[in-house]
Design an enzyme around this catalytic site. Structure first.
Site, PDB file in Angstrom:
ATOM      1  N   HIS A   1      49.612  11.543  27.777  1.00 29.84           N
ATOM      2  CA  HIS A   1      50.835  11.391  26.968  1.00 29.84           C
ATOM      3  C   HIS A   1      51.868  12.466  27.351  1.00 29.84           C
ATOM      4  O   HIS A   1      53.046  12.165  27.511  1.00 29.84           O
ATOM      5  CB  HIS A   1      50.526  11.578  25.473  1.00 29.84           C
TER       6      HIS A   1
ATOM      7  N   LYS B   1      45.554   2.381   6.551  1.00 30.86           N
ATOM      8  CA  LYS B   1      44.426   2.667   7.464  1.00 30.86           C
ATOM      9  C   LYS B   1      44.342   4.158   7.705  1.00 30.86           C
ATOM     10  O   LYS B   1      45.358   4.810   7.954  1.00 30.86           O
ATOM     11  CB  LYS B   1      44.674   1.996   8.820  1.00 30.86           C
TER      12      LYS B   1
ATOM     13  N   ARG C   1      48.485   2.823  32.597  1.00 28.88           N
ATOM     14  CA  ARG C   1      47.352   3.373  33.343  1.00 28.88           C
ATOM     15  C   ARG C   1      46.706   2.320  34.230  1.00 28.88           C
ATOM     16  O   ARG C   1      46.427   2.550  35.381  1.00 28.88           O
ATOM     17  CB  ARG C   1      46.275   3.895  32.371  1.00 28.88           C
TER      18      ARG C   1
ATOM     19  N   SER D   1      43.087   8.569  24.135  1.00 30.85           N
ATOM     20  CA  SER D   1      42.771   9.235  22.863  1.00 30.85           C
ATOM     21  C   SER D   1      41.392   8.800  22.381  1.00 30.85           C
ATOM     22  O   SER D   1      40.643   9.615  21.833  1.00 30.85           O
ATOM     23  CB  SER D   1      43.812   8.880  21.796  1.00 30.85           C
TER      24      SER D   1
HETATM   25  P1  ADP Z   1      49.105   2.898  21.077  1.00 31.48           P
HETATM   26  O1  ADP Z   1      48.174   2.769  19.905  1.00 31.48           O
HETATM   27  O2  ADP Z   1      50.515   2.501  20.778  1.00 31.48           O
HETATM   28  O3  ADP Z   1      48.599   2.317  22.383  1.00 31.48           O
HETATM   29  P2  ADP Z   1      48.556   5.480  22.248  1.00 31.48           P
HETATM   30  O4  ADP Z   1      48.727   6.808  21.595  1.00 31.48           O
HETATM   31  O5  ADP Z   1      47.177   5.097  22.643  1.00 31.48           O
HETATM   32  O6  ADP Z   1      49.198   4.482  21.239  1.00 31.48           O
HETATM   33  O7  ADP Z   1      49.481   5.379  23.543  1.00 31.48           O
HETATM   34  C1  ADP Z   1      50.879   5.542  23.496  1.00 31.48           C
HETATM   35  C2  ADP Z   1      51.462   5.249  24.880  1.00 31.48           C
HETATM   36  O8  ADP Z   1      50.969   6.204  25.825  1.00 31.48           O
HETATM   37  C3  ADP Z   1      51.074   3.889  25.447  1.00 31.48           C
HETATM   38  O9  ADP Z   1      52.163   3.389  26.211  1.00 31.48           O
HETATM   39  C4  ADP Z   1      49.917   4.196  26.356  1.00 31.48           C
HETATM   40  O10 ADP Z   1      49.774   3.238  27.392  1.00 31.48           O
HETATM   41  C5  ADP Z   1      50.359   5.540  26.907  1.00 31.48           C
HETATM   42  N1  ADP Z   1      49.230   6.321  27.377  1.00 31.48           N
HETATM   43  C6  ADP Z   1      48.065   6.584  26.755  1.00 31.48           C
HETATM   44  N2  ADP Z   1      47.257   7.344  27.525  1.00 31.48           N
HETATM   45  C7  ADP Z   1      47.938   7.568  28.672  1.00 31.48           C
HETATM   46  C8  ADP Z   1      47.626   8.254  29.919  1.00 31.48           C
HETATM   47  N3  ADP Z   1      46.457   8.858  30.094  1.00 31.48           N
HETATM   48  N4  ADP Z   1      48.569   8.257  30.884  1.00 31.48           N
HETATM   49  C9  ADP Z   1      49.756   7.630  30.691  1.00 31.48           C
HETATM   50  N5  ADP Z   1      50.093   6.946  29.586  1.00 31.48           N
HETATM   51  C10 ADP Z   1      49.207   6.917  28.585  1.00 31.48           C
END
Ligand code: ADP
Length: 156
Positions: free
Chosen positions: A17, A41, A90, A128
């Site tokens: 992120h 939730k 990713r 995450s």
């Molecule tokens: P959501 O529940 O909206 O998917 P996330 O917190 O999992 O929320 O992800 C937010 C954004 O960050 C999404 O666009 C996701 O694809 C991107 N993202 C998550 N992990 C990575 C990573 N390791 N590298 C690049 N982008 C990421």
């Protein structure tokens, strides 16, 4: 002024992120990292803690703000005067999911555009949910997350 919303759960924020935020901050005038939450939730980390950990992780990037919202991302973007949604990619599985989300969002609000940034190879396996699994099994998360997150878990 170009304002981009980077919406997500950030439960917790990872190095993947953070890399997208840093790149986005070089492209757009302002990035709003927006934690989406659902009051019905329970997440892994309370929203306030997620916000604090993101703020500490981005403290050296001047054009980044952190906020949270409930409900439709496009309504939040409109409220903030933003016409760009920033998302990270990713894998091809991310692509399929993100394409659907982006098309749904632009059919809800025509002015919104989603911009995708591809993750660096060293972050492409980080999620995450993976971090939460390691934490639940008492593993070391320091390679996957910004320092404020690993420090937080050393104390809690
Ligand atoms: P959501 O529940 O909206 O998917 P996330 O917190 O999992 O929320 O992800 C937010 C954004 O960050 C999404 O666009 C996701 O694809 C991107 N993202 C998550 N992990 C990575 C990573 N390791 N590298 C690049 N982008 C990421």
């Amino acid at each position: 002024m170009s304002i981009a919303i980077f919406p997500g759960s950030f439960d917790p924020i990872t190095n993947g992120h953070l890399d997208i935020i840093k790149s986005g901050a070089e492209i757009f005038d302002k990035i709003i990292v927006a934690i989406s939450f659902n009051s019905k939730k329970k997440g892994f980390l309370p929203t306030e803690i997620r916000k604090k950990l993101i703020e500490e992780s981005v403290k050296d990037i001047p054009n980044v703000e952190v906020d949270f919202f409930e409900g439709l991302t496009v309504e939040y973007a409109q409220k903030k005067g933003a016409s760009i949604l920033l998302r990270g990619l990713r894998t091809s599985a991310d692509f399929e999911y993100e394409k659907e989300l982006s098309q749904t969002n632009s059919s809800l609000y025509q002015n919104i555009k989603t911009v995708f940034l591809i993750t660096k190879p060293e972050f492409s396996y980080i999620s995450s949910s993976g971090v939460r699994d390691v934490l639940l099994n008492n593993g070391d998360i320091s390679k996957f997350v910004p320092k404020p997150v690993s420090e937080y878990y050393k104390k809690h």
